[in-house]
Design a protein around this motif. Structure first.
Motif, PDB file in Angstrom:
ATOM      1  N   LEU A 143       0.830  -1.213   0.000  1.00 17.46           N
ATOM      2  CA  LEU A 143       0.000   0.000   0.000  1.00 17.46           C
ATOM      3  C   LEU A 143       0.868   1.268   0.000  1.00 17.46           C
ATOM      4  CD1 LEU A 143      -2.975   0.983   0.250  1.00 17.46           C
ATOM      5  CD2 LEU A 143      -2.612   1.034   2.722  1.00 17.46           C
ATOM      6  N   GLY A 144       0.653   2.110  -1.018  1.00 15.03           N
ATOM      7  CA  GLY A 144       1.364   3.389  -1.085  1.00 15.03           C
ATOM      8  C   GLY A 144       2.762   3.333  -1.670  1.00 15.03           C
ATOM      9  N   ARG A 145       3.206   2.121  -2.096  1.00 12.39           N
ATOM     10  CA  ARG A 145       4.600   2.024  -2.578  1.00 12.39           C
ATOM     11  C   ARG A 145       4.718   1.610  -4.041  1.00 12.39           C
ATOM     12  NH1 ARG A 145       7.746  -1.576   1.853  1.00 12.39           N
ATOM     13  NH2 ARG A 145       7.118  -0.486   3.751  1.00 12.39           N
ATOM     14  N   GLY A 146       3.605   1.593  -4.787  1.00 14.64           N
ATOM     15  CA  GLY A 146       3.688   1.221  -6.206  1.00 14.64           C
ATOM     16  C   GLY A 146       3.621  -0.284  -6.414  1.00 14.64           C
ATOM     17  N   ALA A 147       3.598  -0.671  -7.690  1.00 10.87           N
ATOM     18  CA  ALA A 147       3.470  -2.091  -8.045  1.00 10.87           C
ATOM     19  C   ALA A 147       4.664  -2.505  -8.900  1.00 10.87           C
ATOM     20  CB  ALA A 147       2.175  -2.314  -8.824  1.00 10.87           C
ATOM     21  N   GLU A 152      10.725  -4.855 -11.548  1.00 10.77           N
ATOM     22  CA  GLU A 152      10.465  -3.701 -12.413  1.00 10.77           C
ATOM     23  C   GLU A 152       9.158  -3.004 -12.015  1.00 10.77           C
ATOM     24  OE1 GLU A 152      12.309  -2.467 -15.011  1.00 10.77           O
ATOM     25  OE2 GLU A 152      13.774  -3.873 -14.159  1.00 10.77           O
ATOM     26  N   PRO A 153       9.174  -1.699 -11.843  1.00 11.60           N
ATOM     27  CA  PRO A 153       7.912  -0.998 -11.572  1.00 11.60           C
ATOM     28  C   PRO A 153       6.958  -1.143 -12.757  1.00 11.60           C
ATOM     29  CG  PRO A 153       9.805   0.495 -11.364  1.00 11.60           C
ATOM     30  CD  PRO A 153      10.332  -0.791 -11.887  1.00 11.60           C
ATOM     31  N   VAL A 154       5.671  -1.279 -12.490  1.00 12.24           N
ATOM     32  CA  VAL A 154       4.689  -1.407 -13.582  1.00 12.24           C
ATOM     33  C   VAL A 154       3.645  -0.304 -13.451  1.00 12.24           C
ATOM     34  CG1 VAL A 154       4.995  -3.884 -13.955  1.00 12.24           C
ATOM     35  CG2 VAL A 154       3.298  -3.100 -12.286  1.00 12.24           C
ATOM     36  N   HIS A 155       3.008  -0.009 -14.589  1.00  7.59           N
ATOM     37  CA  HIS A 155       1.992   1.040 -14.631  1.00  7.59           C
ATOM     38  C   HIS A 155       0.930   0.625 -15.616  1.00  7.59           C
ATOM     39  CE1 HIS A 155       0.337   5.182 -14.856  1.00  7.59           C
ATOM     40  NE2 HIS A 155       0.756   5.186 -13.612  1.00  7.59           N
ATOM     41  N   CYS A 211       0.065  -4.239 -15.492  1.00  8.18           N
ATOM     42  CA  CYS A 211       1.262  -4.223 -16.359  1.00  8.18           C
ATOM     43  C   CYS A 211       0.982  -3.623 -17.725  1.00  8.18           C
ATOM     44  CB  CYS A 211       1.778  -5.642 -16.572  1.00  8.18           C
ATOM     45  SG  CYS A 211       2.293  -6.437 -15.073  1.00  8.18           S
ATOM     46  N   GLY A 212      -0.262  -3.212 -18.002  1.00  6.68           N
ATOM     47  CA  GLY A 212      -0.575  -2.646 -19.320  1.00  6.68           C
ATOM     48  C   GLY A 212      -0.782  -3.692 -20.395  1.00  6.68           C
ATOM     49  N   ARG A 213      -1.083  -4.927 -20.007  1.00  2.00           N
ATOM     50  CA  ARG A 213      -1.320  -5.977 -21.013  1.00  2.00           C
ATOM     51  C   ARG A 213      -2.801  -6.127 -21.336  1.00  2.00           C
ATOM     52  NH1 ARG A 213       2.779 -10.101 -17.957  1.00  2.00           N
ATOM     53  NH2 ARG A 213       4.685  -9.474 -19.037  1.00  2.00           N
ATOM     54  N   LEU A 214      -3.637  -5.536 -20.533  1.00  2.00           N
ATOM     55  CA  LEU A 214      -5.076  -5.424 -20.790  1.00  2.00           C
ATOM     56  C   LEU A 214      -5.454  -3.973 -20.489  1.00  2.00           C
ATOM     57  CD1 LEU A 214      -6.597  -8.506 -18.862  1.00  2.00           C
ATOM     58  CD2 LEU A 214      -6.544  -8.217 -21.353  1.00  2.00           C
ATOM     59  N   ASP A 215      -6.426  -3.437 -21.229  1.00  3.78           N
ATOM     60  CA  ASP A 215      -6.900  -2.090 -20.888  1.00  3.78           C
ATOM     61  C   ASP A 215      -7.801  -2.139 -19.662  1.00  3.78           C
ATOM     62  OD1 ASP A 215      -5.793  -0.347 -22.965  1.00  3.78           O
ATOM     63  OD2 ASP A 215      -6.947  -1.603 -24.339  1.00  3.78           O
ATOM     64  N   ALA A 216      -8.558  -3.216 -19.523  1.00  5.96           N
ATOM     65  CA  ALA A 216      -9.492  -3.306 -18.394  1.00  5.96           C
ATOM     66  C   ALA A 216      -9.855  -4.768 -18.162  1.00  5.96           C
ATOM     67  CB  ALA A 216     -10.765  -2.511 -18.691  1.00  5.96           C
TER      68      ALA A 216
END
Ligand code: IPD
Ligand code: CA
Length: 277
Positions: A143-147, A152-155, A211-216
């Motif tokens: 929580l609060g530290r990113g994924a 590797e950080p993911v977005h 990870c940006g491999r699906l939009d939703a």
């Protein structure tokens, strides 16, 4: 004199570090057991909500390994596991565990399955780990530290300009009536989007949004162990998660998407009745 606020923050940080460490090690051990120990003649050990809702001996072995390992490291914590672990504990920490998410894939030798472990503090998910051994990837968030995927950080992916360019993931429940209703929603959505994937593991679907491999990704009927870790990972990757408008992700409906797409999809899924059978 030490600043009490800073001391509290340092204690919380150290607790989260410990929970993450325990979750990563438990998920790693279970992943190795499942990957290397899968019997060639693996069969169905039992069924649950319907004849196609299956449990294998490996689901049971994985949950036993995870609860045994965590119980030794943190004896005062509670558990909620898909295969029956259930206890309250006294520490305020509860572990929410899916020992194999994607059991049908695992049964058939398909690679999309995962071990999902989340730690809740007083009911809020603070740590999530999803290990997907056949992908060679472990997703994690605090929580609060990113994924992160491995280290590797993911977005999440930027929202596509139009819904018609969105790649969605979804899943189907094990009950016939639920599937019939879910098929109706897909029938309406499919011509309006780029495509729809049914991967077979809700935890991995949520991490794929992260990870940006699906939009939703959306699904009705998830249990806490399917979504606890993956939803935190998606949120820490910048995505929004929720259910029907104004509600949290739950059994009724779970949606994860980049913020702009979330705003479009949430009312649409509500209107299409993705939240009821
Ligand atoms: C299932 C998977 C599947 C989803 C189902 C879940 P299980 O979990 O996550 O993708 O569509 O709703 O029940 O049974 O493989 O642990
Ligand atoms: Ca599951």
């Amino acid at each position: 004199m030490p600043d009490p606020l800073q001391t509290d923050a340092a204690q919380t940080g150290a607790l989260y570090d410990e929970l993450l460490d325990v979750a990563l090690e438990a998920a790693h051990r279970a992943g190795v057991l499942l990957r290397d120990g899968r019997p060639a003649d693996l069969g169905v050990a039992a069924t649950k909500s319907s004849p196609i809702d299956v449990v294998t001996e490996m689901d049971l072995a994985s949950e036993k390994l995870i609860t045994g390992f965590i119980g030794e490291r943190r004896p005062d914590d509670g558990f909620l596991g898909e295969e029956g672990a259930s206890s309250t504990g006294t520490s305020g920490i509860r572990w929410v565990i899916d020992p194999i998410d994607g059991t049908v894939n695992y049964l058939y030798g398909l690679p999309s399955w995962a071990v999902s472990i989340a730690a809740e503090q007083d009911g809020e998910v603070v740590v999530g780990v999803v290990a997907a051994p056949m992908r060679g990837e472990t997703y994690r968030a605090v929580l609060g530290r990113g994924a992160f995927s491995n280290d590797e950080p993911v977005h999440h992916r930027p929202a596509p300009p139009e819904l018609s360019q969105a790649l969605l993931g979804t899943g189907f429940g094990y009950l016939v009536e639920r599937r019939a209703a879910q098929a109706e929603v897909v029938r309406t959505l499919l011509p309006r989007v780029r495509d729809i994937r049914r991967g077979g593991s809700a935890a991995i679907d949520l991490c794929d949004v992260a990870c940006g491999r699906l939009d939703a990704y959306y699904e009705r009927g998830l249990n806490p162990w399917d979504l606890a870790a993956g939803a935190l990972i998606a949120r820490e990757a910048g995505a929004l998660t929720g259910g029907r408008p104004g509600r949290s992700a739950s059994h009724e409906l779970t949606l994860a998407a980049s913020p702009a797409l979330f705003e479009q999809l949430q009312p649409l899924l509500d209107e299409l009745g993705a939240w009821h059978d």
